[in-house]
Write a protein that holds these residues in place. Sequence first.
Motif, PDB file in Angstrom:
ATOM      1  N   GLY A 225       0.790  -1.103   0.018  1.00  0.00           N
ATOM      2  CA  GLY A 225      -0.001   0.269   0.056  1.00  0.00           C
ATOM      3  C   GLY A 225       0.935   1.180   0.206  1.00  0.00           C
ATOM      4  N   VAL A 226       0.273   2.278   0.715  1.00  0.00           N
ATOM      5  CA  VAL A 226       0.944   3.672   0.622  1.00  0.00           C
ATOM      6  C   VAL A 226       2.071   3.423   1.370  1.00  0.00           C
ATOM      7  CG1 VAL A 226       0.954   5.963   1.228  1.00  0.00           C
ATOM      8  CG2 VAL A 226      -1.173   4.742   0.615  1.00  0.00           C
ATOM      9  N   LEU A 227       2.359   2.980   2.369  1.00  0.00           N
ATOM     10  CA  LEU A 227       3.517   2.615   3.260  1.00  0.00           C
ATOM     11  C   LEU A 227       4.678   1.988   2.453  1.00  0.00           C
ATOM     12  CD1 LEU A 227       2.127   1.964   6.869  1.00  0.00           C
ATOM     13  CD2 LEU A 227       2.742   4.088   5.889  1.00  0.00           C
ATOM     14  N   GLY A 228       4.495   1.238   1.553  1.00  0.00           N
ATOM     15  CA  GLY A 228       5.356   0.466   0.562  1.00  0.00           C
ATOM     16  C   GLY A 228       5.697   1.214  -0.622  1.00  0.00           C
ATOM     17  N   GLY A 229       5.428   2.669  -0.787  1.00  0.00           N
ATOM     18  CA  GLY A 229       5.689   3.237  -2.042  1.00  0.00           C
ATOM     19  C   GLY A 229       6.924   4.194  -1.994  1.00  0.00           C
ATOM     20  N   ILE A 230       6.724   5.357  -2.955  1.00  0.00           N
ATOM     21  CA  ILE A 230       7.964   6.036  -2.763  1.00  0.00           C
ATOM     22  C   ILE A 230       7.576   7.353  -3.197  1.00  0.00           C
ATOM     23  CG2 ILE A 230       7.930   5.609  -5.449  1.00  0.00           C
ATOM     24  CD1 ILE A 230      11.077   5.737  -5.223  1.00  0.00           C
ATOM     25  N   ARG A 231       8.230   8.285  -2.460  1.00  0.00           N
ATOM     26  CA  ARG A 231       7.879   9.642  -2.504  1.00  0.00           C
ATOM     27  C   ARG A 231       9.359  10.531  -2.752  1.00  0.00           C
ATOM     28  NH1 ARG A 231       4.257  10.667   3.019  1.00  0.00           N
ATOM     29  NH2 ARG A 231       2.678   8.894   2.523  1.00  0.00           N
ATOM     30  N   LEU A 232       9.242  11.301  -3.916  1.00  0.00           N
ATOM     31  CA  LEU A 232      10.541  12.124  -4.076  1.00  0.00           C
ATOM     32  C   LEU A 232       9.976  13.299  -4.819  1.00  0.00           C
ATOM     33  CD1 LEU A 232      12.161  10.674  -7.396  1.00  0.00           C
ATOM     34  CD2 LEU A 232      10.107   9.742  -6.561  1.00  0.00           C
ATOM     35  N   ILE A 233      10.923  14.321  -4.571  1.00  0.00           N
ATOM     36  CA  ILE A 233      10.895  15.700  -5.238  1.00  0.00           C
ATOM     37  C   ILE A 233      12.164  15.852  -6.193  1.00  0.00           C
ATOM     38  CG2 ILE A 233      10.989  18.021  -4.745  1.00  0.00           C
ATOM     39  CD1 ILE A 233      10.006  17.513  -1.772  1.00  0.00           C
ATOM     40  N   VAL A 234      11.695  16.212  -7.380  1.00  0.00           N
ATOM     41  CA  VAL A 234      12.537  16.297  -8.715  1.00  0.00           C
ATOM     42  C   VAL A 234      12.288  17.599  -8.936  1.00  0.00           C
ATOM     43  CG1 VAL A 234      12.630  13.634  -9.037  1.00  0.00           C
ATOM     44  CG2 VAL A 234      11.283  15.159 -10.180  1.00  0.00           C
ATOM     45  N   ASN A 235      13.386  18.007  -9.706  1.00  0.00           N
ATOM     46  CA  ASN A 235      13.431  19.204 -10.505  1.00  0.00           C
ATOM     47  C   ASN A 235      13.085  18.989 -11.736  1.00  0.00           C
ATOM     48  OD1 ASN A 235      13.493  22.040 -11.491  1.00  0.00           O
ATOM     49  ND2 ASN A 235      15.670  22.310 -10.817  1.00  0.00           N
ATOM     50  N   ILE A 236      12.095  19.623 -12.547  1.00  0.00           N
ATOM     51  CA  ILE A 236      12.158  19.074 -14.014  1.00  0.00           C
ATOM     52  C   ILE A 236      12.286  20.425 -14.936  1.00  0.00           C
ATOM     53  CG2 ILE A 236       9.897  17.641 -13.618  1.00  0.00           C
ATOM     54  CD1 ILE A 236       8.132  20.182 -14.837  1.00  0.00           C
ATOM     55  N   GLN A 237      12.841  21.351 -14.220  1.00  0.00           N
ATOM     56  CA  GLN A 237      13.412  22.586 -14.908  1.00  0.00           C
ATOM     57  C   GLN A 237      12.546  23.139 -16.002  1.00  0.00           C
ATOM     58  OE1 GLN A 237      17.310  20.671 -15.604  1.00  0.00           O
ATOM     59  NE2 GLN A 237      18.237  22.644 -14.434  1.00  0.00           N
ATOM     60  N   GLN A 238      11.169  23.536 -15.638  1.00  0.00           N
ATOM     61  CA  GLN A 238      10.231  23.751 -16.597  1.00  0.00           C
ATOM     62  C   GLN A 238      10.798  25.202 -17.294  1.00  0.00           C
ATOM     63  OE1 GLN A 238       6.520  23.741 -15.300  1.00  0.00           O
ATOM     64  NE2 GLN A 238       5.484  24.856 -17.088  1.00  0.00           N
ATOM     65  N   ASN A 239      11.597  25.861 -16.961  1.00  0.00           N
ATOM     66  CA  ASN A 239      12.031  27.171 -17.501  1.00  0.00           C
ATOM     67  C   ASN A 239      13.198  26.618 -18.866  1.00  0.00           C
ATOM     68  OD1 ASN A 239      13.958  26.165 -15.477  1.00  0.00           O
ATOM     69  ND2 ASN A 239      15.342  27.780 -16.246  1.00  0.00           N
ATOM     70  N   GLU A 240      13.464  25.282 -18.850  1.00  0.00           N
ATOM     71  CA  GLU A 240      14.320  24.782 -19.931  1.00  0.00           C
ATOM     72  C   GLU A 240      13.626  24.235 -20.858  1.00  0.00           C
ATOM     73  OE1 GLU A 240      17.561  24.874 -20.298  1.00  0.00           O
ATOM     74  OE2 GLU A 240      18.506  25.792 -18.711  1.00  0.00           O
TER      75      GLU A 240
END
Length: 207
Positions: A158-173
């Motif tokens: 379930g949710v506890l077995g998932g993954i959470r991350l913050i990435v930078n897609i650089q939308q200005n690029e």
Amino acid sequence: WSLAVIGAFAGFFFFFAKNVSRYTSWPKNSIVETVPVEELPYPSITICNMNQFQYTKSSADKTRSARILAFLCKAFESPGCVQNSTVNTLIQGEKTPLSDLYAELGQNASELVPNDAQVLVNAAAVQVKASNLRSVVTEDGLCHTINADGKLKAHNIGVLGGIRLIVNIQQNEYYGTGSLSAGLKVILHDPGQPVRPTQEGFAVGSG
């Protein structure tokens, strides 16, 4: 003959009654045992920026920049430029394979995951460094894979077995993209399995 017939009927009723009795007793020949599983294989997670070519890298060379735009124009059959002679001349002048352009001008791992981001896997913080991501050139651009070696294990569901991350897609690029949206394409797959972002995975918008 009478004794034979009587014996046959007696045998029939004997075996019939025996089988009916066995059927109604609901015999069980299987044994089900619950065994707790401490860990399960964790999938590989491949992330692809919807922007195949970054603006800063692509615009550094004006000739190459024009060729990239020409290539995209034809590749995505943009109205009004497919039959343009200038476009065709630029495309023919670009000798670099598209895969090399993806690798050279796409978003690299250190730009996608800056400052060695903390990734929550199984509700526990795991440090994912850009050097730990395996970069791969796909038909949809440069992508990066988390857990490419399959060493991560899942300890929860379930949710506890998932993954959470913050990435930078650089939308200005954003410069050369075949999508009308900004964000990522995410593909879950077995370690070592080739990925095809155009046919697999799901989109994640920015924000």
